[in-house]
Design a protein around this motif. Sequence first.
Motif, PDB file in Angstrom:
ATOM      1  N   GLY A 263       5.581  -1.593 -11.673  1.00 34.92           N
ATOM      2  CA  GLY A 263       4.385  -1.232 -12.274  1.00 34.92           C
ATOM      3  C   GLY A 263       3.770  -2.532 -12.302  1.00 34.92           C
ATOM      4  O   GLY A 263       2.795  -2.496 -11.840  1.00 34.92           O
ATOM      5  N   PHE A 264       4.503  -2.939 -12.504  1.00 28.27           N
ATOM      6  CA  PHE A 264       3.521  -4.702 -13.247  1.00 28.27           C
ATOM      7  C   PHE A 264       2.771  -5.402 -12.173  1.00 28.27           C
ATOM      8  O   PHE A 264       2.126  -5.838 -12.072  1.00 28.27           O
ATOM      9  CB  PHE A 264       4.474  -5.999 -13.633  1.00 28.27           C
ATOM     10  N   SER A 265       3.532  -5.089 -10.759  1.00 26.76           N
ATOM     11  CA  SER A 265       3.544  -5.776  -9.521  1.00 26.76           C
ATOM     12  C   SER A 265       2.302  -5.490  -9.201  1.00 26.76           C
ATOM     13  O   SER A 265       1.283  -5.984  -8.208  1.00 26.76           O
ATOM     14  CB  SER A 265       3.976  -5.774  -8.409  1.00 26.76           C
ATOM     15  N   PHE A 266       1.172  -4.484  -9.937  1.00 24.60           N
ATOM     16  CA  PHE A 266      -0.072  -3.331  -8.888  1.00 24.60           C
ATOM     17  C   PHE A 266      -1.149  -4.995  -9.698  1.00 24.60           C
ATOM     18  O   PHE A 266      -1.857  -4.608  -9.643  1.00 24.60           O
ATOM     19  CB  PHE A 266      -0.444  -2.345 -10.101  1.00 24.60           C
TER      20      PHE A 266
ATOM     21  N   ASN B 195      -5.293   1.023  -8.050  1.00 20.78           N
ATOM     22  CA  ASN B 195      -4.867  -0.081  -7.169  1.00 20.78           C
ATOM     23  C   ASN B 195      -4.640   0.009  -6.132  1.00 20.78           C
ATOM     24  O   ASN B 195      -5.192  -0.564  -4.584  1.00 20.78           O
ATOM     25  CB  ASN B 195      -3.976  -0.463  -7.967  1.00 20.78           C
ATOM     26  N   ALA B 196      -4.035   1.139  -5.022  1.00 17.26           N
ATOM     27  CA  ALA B 196      -3.973   1.000  -3.693  1.00 17.26           C
ATOM     28  C   ALA B 196      -5.256   0.836  -3.040  1.00 17.26           C
ATOM     29  O   ALA B 196      -4.836   0.416  -1.786  1.00 17.26           O
ATOM     30  CB  ALA B 196      -3.227   2.620  -3.188  1.00 17.26           C
TER      31      ALA B 196
ATOM     32  N   LEU C 289      -2.243   9.931   2.725  1.00 19.72           N
ATOM     33  CA  LEU C 289      -0.804   9.702   2.775  1.00 19.72           C
ATOM     34  C   LEU C 289      -0.984   9.544   1.380  1.00 19.72           C
ATOM     35  O   LEU C 289       0.808  10.617   1.146  1.00 19.72           O
ATOM     36  CB  LEU C 289      -0.852   8.273   2.557  1.00 19.72           C
ATOM     37  N   THR C 290      -1.213  10.290   0.366  1.00 16.71           N
ATOM     38  CA  THR C 290      -0.691  10.812  -1.163  1.00 16.71           C
ATOM     39  C   THR C 290      -0.877  11.692  -0.774  1.00 16.71           C
ATOM     40  O   THR C 290       0.997  12.132  -1.607  1.00 16.71           O
ATOM     41  CB  THR C 290      -1.833   9.880  -2.047  1.00 16.71           C
TER      42      THR C 290
ATOM     43  N   TRP D 115       0.956  -1.103   0.613  1.00 13.69           N
ATOM     44  CA  TRP D 115       0.128  -0.173  -0.313  1.00 13.69           C
ATOM     45  C   TRP D 115       0.877   0.720  -0.496  1.00 13.69           C
ATOM     46  O   TRP D 115       0.477   2.730  -0.807  1.00 13.69           O
ATOM     47  CB  TRP D 115      -0.903  -0.573   1.426  1.00 13.69           C
ATOM     48  N   PHE D 116       2.114   1.341   1.419  1.00 14.56           N
ATOM     49  CA  PHE D 116       3.467   2.686   0.605  1.00 14.56           C
ATOM     50  C   PHE D 116       3.473   2.362  -0.685  1.00 14.56           C
ATOM     51  O   PHE D 116       3.372   3.566  -1.531  1.00 14.56           O
ATOM     52  CB  PHE D 116       4.428   1.926   2.037  1.00 14.56           C
ATOM     53  N   LEU D 117       3.494   1.826  -0.906  1.00 10.79           N
ATOM     54  CA  LEU D 117       4.389   1.315  -2.822  1.00 10.79           C
ATOM     55  C   LEU D 117       3.250   1.858  -3.579  1.00 10.79           C
ATOM     56  O   LEU D 117       3.247   3.115  -4.317  1.00 10.79           O
ATOM     57  CB  LEU D 117       4.580  -0.736  -3.195  1.00 10.79           C
ATOM     58  N   GLY D 118       1.999   1.697  -3.444  1.00 16.36           N
ATOM     59  CA  GLY D 118       0.440   2.468  -4.229  1.00 16.36           C
ATOM     60  C   GLY D 118       0.486   4.331  -4.214  1.00 16.36           C
ATOM     61  O   GLY D 118       0.598   4.887  -4.700  1.00 16.36           O
ATOM     62  N   CYS D 119       0.941   4.661  -2.899  1.00 16.74           N
ATOM     63  CA  CYS D 119       0.460   5.702  -2.338  1.00 16.74           C
ATOM     64  C   CYS D 119       2.353   6.777  -2.724  1.00 16.74           C
ATOM     65  O   CYS D 119       1.440   8.089  -3.299  1.00 16.74           O
ATOM     66  CB  CYS D 119       0.533   5.748  -1.571  1.00 16.74           C
TER      67      CYS D 119
END
Length: 456
Positions: A212-215, A301-302, A339-340, A96-100
């Motif tokens: 970004g593929f991991s999303f 995604n996040a 958070l973003t 989630w941190f990665l997404g933000c």
Amino acid sequence: MKNSKGKPKKLSFMSIYFLGINAVIGSGTFLLPAKIYHEMNLMAIVVLLCTAVTVSMIALCYADLSSRFKGSGAAWLYAYHAFGRFTGYELGIFTWFLGCCTLGAEVVALLTTLKSFWPVLNNQGIYYLLVFGLILLFAVINFFGRSLVKIVNNISAAAKMITLLIFIIVGAFFIHQSNFFPIIPAAATKGAGPFLQHFGAAFTPIFYLFTGFSFIPIAARQMSNPEKNIPRVLIAVMVSVTILDCLMMIVAIGLAGSRLSTYSTPLASALGNGVGKWGYSFIIVGMLVSIFGVAFSASFNAPSLIASLANEQKLLPAWVGKKNKHDAPWVGIIMTAILTGVFATQSYLFLVSCTVLASFIQYVPSILAVIKFKHSNEFPNHGFKLPGKYTIPIIALIVSCYMVTNFTPLTLLVGVVVAAVGAVLYIFMDRDPAMEEMEKLHQEFLDKLRHNKIKF
């Protein structure tokens, strides 16, 4: 849109593919060629291919795992089933941190690009007003669920692919062969040490081009036949992006040569040199659409990720996973936007480094999960099976660990702080007796699997 039974329609293969394209092709594709060329000159293309192959091995591990599970969550879900509740929880927080971080980085990149021809954004008040306005816009769009997401996502993905294709096709007619020299980078003439240092400096930004593929597997429950479609999409996206990036880099070098490393907007400036101002303007517009697309994809995604932590295995309180009538995780959308908003006050390069760190943290447990499941035969594959037994996961693990050598102390400190805060919240989080009982039953089930007491 809803189906005949009144339920929201699932995302199709093409919608997932475009979502993946949006998640991968973003600001890095348009901004980082200058840095990559600066480090390795023409050999930047070789480094790009090497990085694409190694990242694809990590993506193949995700494809293998996604064929074993149909639930939402991706990396955290795999780690949960492989290594237990706490590991899954921590990885979920980092994902989630990665997404933000990704959403914040793309919003900052979008506004930074606009600054080049919209001087009013140099006013900090107006700049931050637009930053928070964009984050709010993404949140509002996502409140209406998959129908609007599908439309916006497909349009932006198609636009960015058209932009890159036109850059490649038109730019190819204005290439100067003299720009492809020298072939050997200057760093190579200084010995193995400097060469490896420059290689690592180019490897890291190139790696960012593919993270970004991991999303893609995160919103699995919102996709049609995820166990079969997600592996296929992962492979299709990686192949498509690798081909586009390699051709893009070749044309950019052919157009600009050594000047490429001096441009702040390398692709736009390179095409502008070849065909004139219209080429520069065209790429800038395409660049803005591309960055908007990645930001939009991350904003979708996040929230799905943080909601899945609450809904899939009850790792967070139930209210975090609440959804509205459009099947949108509205609490997760609000949490992600907040958070973003904090991250968007930081610099682009700092957010990029945090993104790569968070990617590394989710890759390693996911790769280890592949090795574990192959050894224990837990959770059989459906639709895709990673060939070569342990070969690909081991290579992927070595590549992932290599990334550690390129992190700054500040970036590593951020990772430690996020892990520590997550652990403290986990300790003090209220534990529902029903959740504990479910966890106990789940552990007993895994124990039986390990001892071959349950057959599939």
